[in-house]
Enzyme design. Sequence first.
Site, PDB file in Angstrom:
ATOM      1  N   ASP A   1       0.925 -14.821  13.334  1.00 23.47           N
ATOM      2  CA  ASP A   1       0.080 -14.258  14.396  1.00 23.47           C
ATOM      3  C   ASP A   1      -0.058 -15.242  15.558  1.00 23.47           C
ATOM      4  O   ASP A   1      -0.022 -14.854  16.720  1.00 23.47           O
ATOM      5  CB  ASP A   1      -1.297 -13.909  13.824  1.00 23.47           C
ATOM      6  CG  ASP A   1      -1.183 -13.030  12.595  1.00 23.47           C
ATOM      7  OD1 ASP A   1      -0.690 -11.907  12.719  1.00 23.47           O
ATOM      8  OD2 ASP A   1      -1.538 -13.492  11.497  1.00 23.47           O
TER       9      ASP A   1
ATOM     10  N   ARG B   1       0.855  -1.199   0.000  1.00 25.12           N
ATOM     11  CA  ARG B   1       0.000   0.000   0.000  1.00 25.12           C
ATOM     12  C   ARG B   1       0.887   1.243   0.000  1.00 25.12           C
ATOM     13  O   ARG B   1       1.833   1.346   0.781  1.00 25.12           O
ATOM     14  CB  ARG B   1      -0.859  -0.032   1.263  1.00 25.12           C
ATOM     15  CG  ARG B   1      -1.954   1.002   1.272  1.00 25.12           C
ATOM     16  CD  ARG B   1      -2.903   0.645   2.390  1.00 25.12           C
ATOM     17  NE  ARG B   1      -3.948   1.606   2.535  1.00 25.12           N
ATOM     18  CZ  ARG B   1      -4.984   1.425   3.357  1.00 25.12           C
ATOM     19  NH1 ARG B   1      -5.069   0.341   4.079  1.00 25.12           N
ATOM     20  NH2 ARG B   1      -5.911   2.337   3.458  1.00 25.12           N
TER      21      ARG B   1
ATOM     22  N   VAL C   1       0.865 -15.493   1.332  1.00 23.98           N
ATOM     23  CA  VAL C   1       1.409 -14.631   2.382  1.00 23.98           C
ATOM     24  C   VAL C   1       1.186 -13.161   2.010  1.00 23.98           C
ATOM     25  O   VAL C   1       0.896 -12.324   2.865  1.00 23.98           O
ATOM     26  CB  VAL C   1       2.925 -14.908   2.576  1.00 23.98           C
ATOM     27  CG1 VAL C   1       3.554 -13.913   3.543  1.00 23.98           C
ATOM     28  CG2 VAL C   1       3.141 -16.334   3.080  1.00 23.98           C
TER      29      VAL C   1
ATOM     30  N   HIS D   1      -6.283 -12.086   8.522  1.00 25.08           N
ATOM     31  CA  HIS D   1      -4.936 -11.655   8.891  1.00 25.08           C
ATOM     32  C   HIS D   1      -4.887 -10.139   8.733  1.00 25.08           C
ATOM     33  O   HIS D   1      -4.505  -9.602   7.695  1.00 25.08           O
ATOM     34  CB  HIS D   1      -3.870 -12.316   8.006  1.00 25.08           C
ATOM     35  CG  HIS D   1      -2.526 -11.647   8.163  1.00 25.08           C
ATOM     36  ND1 HIS D   1      -1.761 -11.765   9.297  1.00 25.08           N
ATOM     37  CD2 HIS D   1      -1.844 -10.814   7.346  1.00 25.08           C
ATOM     38  CE1 HIS D   1      -0.670 -11.037   9.163  1.00 25.08           C
ATOM     39  NE2 HIS D   1      -0.691 -10.454   7.996  1.00 25.08           N
TER      40      HIS D   1
HETATM   41  P1  NAX Z   1       8.833  -6.790  -0.336  1.00 25.04           P
HETATM   42  O1  NAX Z   1       8.226  -5.535  -0.909  1.00 25.04           O
HETATM   43  O2  NAX Z   1      10.190  -6.753   0.263  1.00 25.04           O
HETATM   44  O3  NAX Z   1       8.858  -7.907  -1.465  1.00 25.04           O
HETATM   45  C1  NAX Z   1       7.768  -8.162  -2.291  1.00 25.04           C
HETATM   46  C2  NAX Z   1       8.321  -8.713  -3.570  1.00 25.04           C
HETATM   47  O4  NAX Z   1       7.223  -9.104  -4.373  1.00 25.04           O
HETATM   48  C3  NAX Z   1       9.136  -7.685  -4.369  1.00 25.04           C
HETATM   49  O5  NAX Z   1      10.416  -8.222  -4.666  1.00 25.04           O
HETATM   50  C4  NAX Z   1       8.297  -7.464  -5.626  1.00 25.04           C
HETATM   51  O6  NAX Z   1       9.097  -7.248  -6.766  1.00 25.04           O
HETATM   52  C5  NAX Z   1       7.554  -8.803  -5.704  1.00 25.04           C
HETATM   53  N1  NAX Z   1       6.328  -8.751  -6.506  1.00 25.04           N
HETATM   54  C6  NAX Z   1       5.450  -7.742  -6.631  1.00 25.04           C
HETATM   55  N2  NAX Z   1       4.490  -8.071  -7.524  1.00 25.04           N
HETATM   56  C7  NAX Z   1       4.782  -9.321  -7.939  1.00 25.04           C
HETATM   57  C8  NAX Z   1       4.164 -10.204  -8.865  1.00 25.04           C
HETATM   58  N3  NAX Z   1       3.075  -9.843  -9.543  1.00 25.04           N
HETATM   59  N4  NAX Z   1       4.727 -11.409  -9.065  1.00 25.04           N
HETATM   60  C9  NAX Z   1       5.847 -11.777  -8.421  1.00 25.04           C
HETATM   61  N5  NAX Z   1       6.485 -10.967  -7.535  1.00 25.04           N
HETATM   62  C10 NAX Z   1       5.945  -9.764  -7.294  1.00 25.04           C
HETATM   63  O7  NAX Z   1       7.749  -7.346   0.695  1.00 25.04           O
HETATM   64  P2  NAX Z   1       7.946  -8.442   1.833  1.00 25.04           P
HETATM   65  O8  NAX Z   1       8.365  -7.764   3.079  1.00 25.04           O
HETATM   66  O9  NAX Z   1       8.754  -9.555   1.300  1.00 25.04           O
HETATM   67  O10 NAX Z   1       6.424  -8.868   2.069  1.00 25.04           O
HETATM   68  C11 NAX Z   1       5.706  -9.599   1.074  1.00 25.04           C
HETATM   69  C12 NAX Z   1       4.244  -9.630   1.437  1.00 25.04           C
HETATM   70  O11 NAX Z   1       4.039 -10.330   2.649  1.00 25.04           O
HETATM   71  C13 NAX Z   1       3.602  -8.269   1.628  1.00 25.04           C
HETATM   72  O12 NAX Z   1       2.346  -8.248   0.979  1.00 25.04           O
HETATM   73  C14 NAX Z   1       3.390  -8.210   3.120  1.00 25.04           C
HETATM   74  O13 NAX Z   1       2.324  -7.335   3.476  1.00 25.04           O
HETATM   75  C15 NAX Z   1       3.071  -9.639   3.419  1.00 25.04           C
HETATM   76  N6  NAX Z   1       3.174 -10.073   4.811  1.00 25.04           N
HETATM   77  C16 NAX Z   1       2.298 -11.016   5.238  1.00 25.04           C
HETATM   78  C17 NAX Z   1       2.355 -11.549   6.500  1.00 25.04           C
HETATM   79  C18 NAX Z   1       1.394 -12.595   6.938  1.00 25.04           C
HETATM   80  O14 NAX Z   1       1.471 -13.003   8.104  1.00 25.04           O
HETATM   81  N7  NAX Z   1       0.479 -13.105   6.112  1.00 25.04           N
HETATM   82  C19 NAX Z   1       3.343 -11.045   7.493  1.00 25.04           C
HETATM   83  C20 NAX Z   1       4.508 -10.354   6.866  1.00 25.04           C
HETATM   84  C21 NAX Z   1       4.179  -9.499   5.687  1.00 25.04           C
HETATM   85  O15 NAX Z   1       3.665  -8.285   6.139  1.00 25.04           O
END
Ligand code: NAX
Length: 328
Positions: A159, A92, A129, A187
Amino acid sequence: MKTPITVSVTGAAGQIGYALLFRIASGAMFGPDQPVNLRLIEIEPAMGALEGVIMELDDCAFPLLNEVVATSDLNVGFSGANWALLVGSVPRKAGMERADLLKINGGIFTGQGKAIAENAADDIRVVVVGNPCNTNALIAMNSAAGVPNDRFFAMTRLDENRAKSQLAAKANVHNSDITNMCIWGNHSATQYPDFTNAKIKGQPVTDFIKDQEWLEGEFISTVQQRGAAIIKARGASSAASAANGLVDTVRALTTPTPAGDWTSICVCSDGSYGIDAGLIASMPIFVKEDGSWDVVPGVEVDAFSREKIDASVQELRDEKAAVADLLA
Ligand code: NAX
């Protein structure tokens, strides 16, 4: 040596990816005798960074890492996948409405769901995730024609682990003394960490923690707001603990759950516990000897819990309504 399994990971060059891939390749996720093929999926601008991560994977000379493919082509990325770990999503940005975020990410997960259906192995299991993970999983599930709904999951294990750690610290016991900890709902900040059914050394939590006000107030809000607290402290969102939550999630899905205990995973609801059938919601899950899973029946939901669960389920309904046009 066993036949290698194929694990596809999206967002592989991101910060969770950086903490996750090395644990998959080392055997932490699938065990010390299970070789893995990694199919790492990224968007074009991140392919350079991904090459660097692969150089580091090479430099570990992991005995269990059989093959690594880097791609931005979803058909290549999900080809033959036994597991799809959907970590990548668009964060976001300032000024972006939640509905916009749902739509932007929804577009990503329709394409991924379709590519999974067309290319993955018959036994594919998908864990989402990338946030908003419940609704992204709902979209992927609805886009993956022919893949059974019970193969789609979203992660609330981080969580659950956070909740266990908070209870253990308050009761002055070890994390491993806490069982039956369930996260209900979405979540998100509406999730409900259910202390009413959790146990400490097999006993009700209230045998150890007499401070009911803390349980109903600070405990819940600390778990709900933990992600935000980490961003504030670290200047970046949870990464290593999120990767660890995903390792724990996959291990929970591939290992029989200890008798009497359960684990929290977002699954496609069958209508249990007043959660609308078809929503992807977190609830208590039991994994059987044969590897299939069920929702744990008969968990008591008191009036306090009911209100909290209902609020989180309402948020899931609202998210679903916001992406209705993406649901096939
Ligand atoms: P980052 O922004 O470091 O990495 C995300 C990666 O996804 C980037 O390298 C980007 O290039 C890639 N990406 C974007 N669009 C894509 C697509 N269409 N196909 C393939 N790759 C794509 O985020 P990060 O800290 O690694 O977090 C990843 C996600 O996990 C976020 O959405 C975050 O909110 C979510 N989380 C979920 C959690 C959960 O418990 N379910 C906890 C941790 C985290 O907040």
